[in-house]
Scaffold this active site. Sequence first.
Site, mmCIF file in Angstrom:
data_model
loop_
_atom_site.group_PDB
_atom_site.id
_atom_site.type_symbol
_atom_site.label_atom_id
_atom_site.label_comp_id
_atom_site.label_asym_id
_atom_site.label_seq_id
_atom_site.Cartn_x
_atom_site.Cartn_y
_atom_site.Cartn_z
ATOM 1 N N GLU A 3 28.732 41.710 55.218
ATOM 2 C CA GLU A 3 29.814 41.725 56.215
ATOM 3 C C GLU A 3 30.115 43.143 56.697
ATOM 4 O OE1 GLU A 3 33.213 39.578 54.720
ATOM 5 O OE2 GLU A 3 32.309 37.664 55.202
ATOM 6 N N GLU A 21 28.410 31.940 53.809
ATOM 7 C CA GLU A 21 29.586 31.817 52.937
ATOM 8 C C GLU A 21 30.564 30.831 53.538
ATOM 9 O OE1 GLU A 21 31.817 35.342 52.046
ATOM 10 O OE2 GLU A 21 30.020 36.537 51.717
ATOM 11 N N TRP A 80 43.071 34.783 49.958
ATOM 12 C CA TRP A 80 43.536 35.937 50.741
ATOM 13 C C TRP A 80 44.493 35.566 51.879
ATOM 14 C CZ3 TRP A 80 41.252 34.465 55.216
ATOM 15 C CH2 TRP A 80 39.984 33.860 55.148
ATOM 16 N N GLU A 128 39.503 38.575 43.233
ATOM 17 C CA GLU A 128 39.147 37.263 43.789
ATOM 18 C C GLU A 128 39.135 36.168 42.739
ATOM 19 O OE1 GLU A 128 35.603 38.397 46.020
ATOM 20 O OE2 GLU A 128 36.800 38.260 47.852
ATOM 21 N N PHE A 180 41.272 34.022 41.966
ATOM 22 C CA PHE A 180 41.814 32.728 42.396
ATOM 23 C C PHE A 180 41.067 32.167 43.605
ATOM 24 C CE2 PHE A 180 45.476 34.381 39.981
ATOM 25 C CZ PHE A 180 45.546 33.358 39.050
HETATM 26 C C1 GAL Z 1 33.911 37.457 52.357
HETATM 27 C C2 GAL Z 1 33.088 38.398 51.500
HETATM 28 C C3 GAL Z 1 32.929 37.886 50.087
HETATM 29 C C4 GAL Z 1 34.243 37.392 49.545
HETATM 30 C C5 GAL Z 1 34.788 36.330 50.479
HETATM 31 C C6 GAL Z 1 36.082 35.743 50.011
HETATM 32 O O1 GAL Z 1 34.501 38.152 53.406
HETATM 33 O O2 GAL Z 1 31.816 38.578 52.058
HETATM 34 O O3 GAL Z 1 32.414 38.918 49.283
HETATM 35 O O4 GAL Z 1 35.128 38.460 49.442
HETATM 36 O O5 GAL Z 1 35.015 36.910 51.725
HETATM 37 O O6 GAL Z 1 36.531 34.749 50.897
#
Ligand code: GAL
Length: 694
Positions: free
Chosen positions: A159, A315, A323, A363, A365
């Site tokens: 990213e 992903e 988040w 991360e 959770f």
């Molecule tokens: C993405 C990232 C991952 C992880 C994920 C969490 O932005 O590439 O490493 O942090 O978010 O949702």
Amino acid sequence: MDANNKDLSNFSAKTPTVFYGGDYNPDQWPEEVWLEDVQLMREARVNLVSLGIFSWARLEPVQGQYDFDWLDRIMNLLHRNGVMVDLATATASPPAWLALQYPESLPVTKDGTTLWPGSRQQYCPHSKAYREAAALLVSQIATRYRNHPALVMWHINNEYACHVSECFCDASAAAFREWLRQRYGSLERLNDAWGTSFWSQHYADWAEINPPRTTPTQINPTQQLDWQRFCSDSILECFQLERDILRGITPAIPVTTNFMGFFKPLDYWKWAGREDIVSDDAYPDPSDSTSHVDTAMRFDLMRSLGQGKSWILMEQVTSQVNWRPQNVLKRPGQMRMWSYQAVARGANGIMFFQWRASRSGAEKFHGALVPHVGTTNSRVWREVKQLGQELSQLSEVLYSRVTAEVAILMDWESWWALEIPSKPSTSISFINQVKAYYAPLFAKNIPVDFVSPESDLSKYRVVLLPNLYLVKESTAQRLNQFVAGGGKLVMSFFSGIVNEEDHIYLGCYPAPFREMLGIRVEEFDPYVPGQTNSINLAGYGEYKCELWSDVIDLEGAEALATYGSDFYAGKPALTRYHYGKGVSYYLGTQPEAAAMSLLLARVCAEAGVKPTLAVPEGVEVVRRETGDSAYLFLINHNNTNVEITLDQPASNLLSQKNESVEAASLISLEGYGVAILASKISNPGIDQPVMGNK
Ligand code: GAL
């Protein structure tokens, strides 16, 4: 594999089916857990993992001292268990020693604040120390694993620009000056392009030029625009640095870097052309009942960035992220449904962040394929297993493609320029304007591609231009020719206003398109938040409009709608004009969704573009085709049952019994249900619907 023509269909021959898996971080766990991991991966039919994305500090704990033993062991273990590896170059998050030894490698914000280690991505893309250390690491990894049988793909960085998309340090300032020298050749050209006769901004020496750091008031807009171009280009340089090393060592292994949908800082048209496989990370918010529309839109962008080739959903999350202020669960069936949305729109891989939920760290959770609660008696795991099982049976859709006759023009430079302040209104959001066009087409199941200003438009019947504020003369000419040649084009207000230097095209707005549109725009009237007007749409009544009004004079065009109030009441709000063999539409305001829907339905009907299938509201339909086979994806975004009428026999690839669906029978889809109907095309190559109800 032909190194010059690597795409997913080429190397999917090596894989049994759609890629399924996720980010795997074994370095967070003791090795006993690895054995359980691979056993569970087999159970879930995971066939690909993205490995080592944040492992730089483990791989090179001290500068120049590499530790690959653990990576060797896990690569071997994965291979023995039939899991392929998308191996990361691990450069996304530098170890703390880089900052200690090379403090200048840390990024600096606009106001001079340094971003320190302790989270991730703390590097300046122009830092020599970062680039050299990254290059060395990539060479080490590529050399070590070049012949490893598990390696099928390189995952470059992660990213790019997600957290740090620009750095204002002195090294970045020097790189910016160099980039400007390359672009303009002389200070005279730069002064002219930036319009520096304004506010005493004239530059007599390159050293006087700076990044757009914090200033007393509005910064020169062309300087800002060039800065955005420069930042995208220089982060791309970091990508290319790694890619070139990998190409040199493993020419046959395709490379990807994961995109983030409509991500403003990076001009993904430039990026996509330099990688072998497009991949995307998508985290739709389950609490937003329209998020699947945004997701469809970004998936169409991914397919378009790869010129129609397959792409990978690199992903997503099995259930909840960590988040957002509140991290809502995906309801039962929702993860499966959204995964098929990606497959429908061209994805050949469904991957997640991450394999096993972390015990510690920021991360912990965040959802995963293996949740904290474990696999026995866990809803998430049951859904993960079901999806893995289904995808493992879907190899036949791998080579099929989506075809669209409608294109939306998406230009990053115009997006950047449009949203630089000092405009008549700061309320225009390019993405909202794109959505205003996309959503009604999505609702009617009309396929859409995204095109760049350089794309070939000849295969489209309709081209849509939401706020093409900045346009090169050559692009304007091509769009005019598209209409002259018989195309249908719809353009929104505040388009065709400036050239690539952000200089106004004089001769009445929108000068480059006036002849093609048969209008002139005399004034812009931006609305304050909450202010509305109305448009009278001939034959359809009155609709609300907001955001903006162009005051339009007809120069040959007809008015299809007029404003309801204000000093320009009765003047045109929507126009239509025959130009050459085609037709152009111009929309001077932002009408409510129902009016956008009517307008687009009219344009599509006029162009002979038909919905893929007539279905109940909330059902998404996408058709993929290859040779003589067609696959109709039916995706029910409602949480209740729907029934869909078919008029041609087809078998549902997802049904347990793989039973045939009778001609003209009903298919019943439960809430969040999905069907993939396979059928044969009787005249392959001829544009002909497989299903009825058109
Ligand atoms: C993405 C990232 C991952 C992880 C994920 C969490 O932005 O590439 O490493 O942090 O978010 O949702």
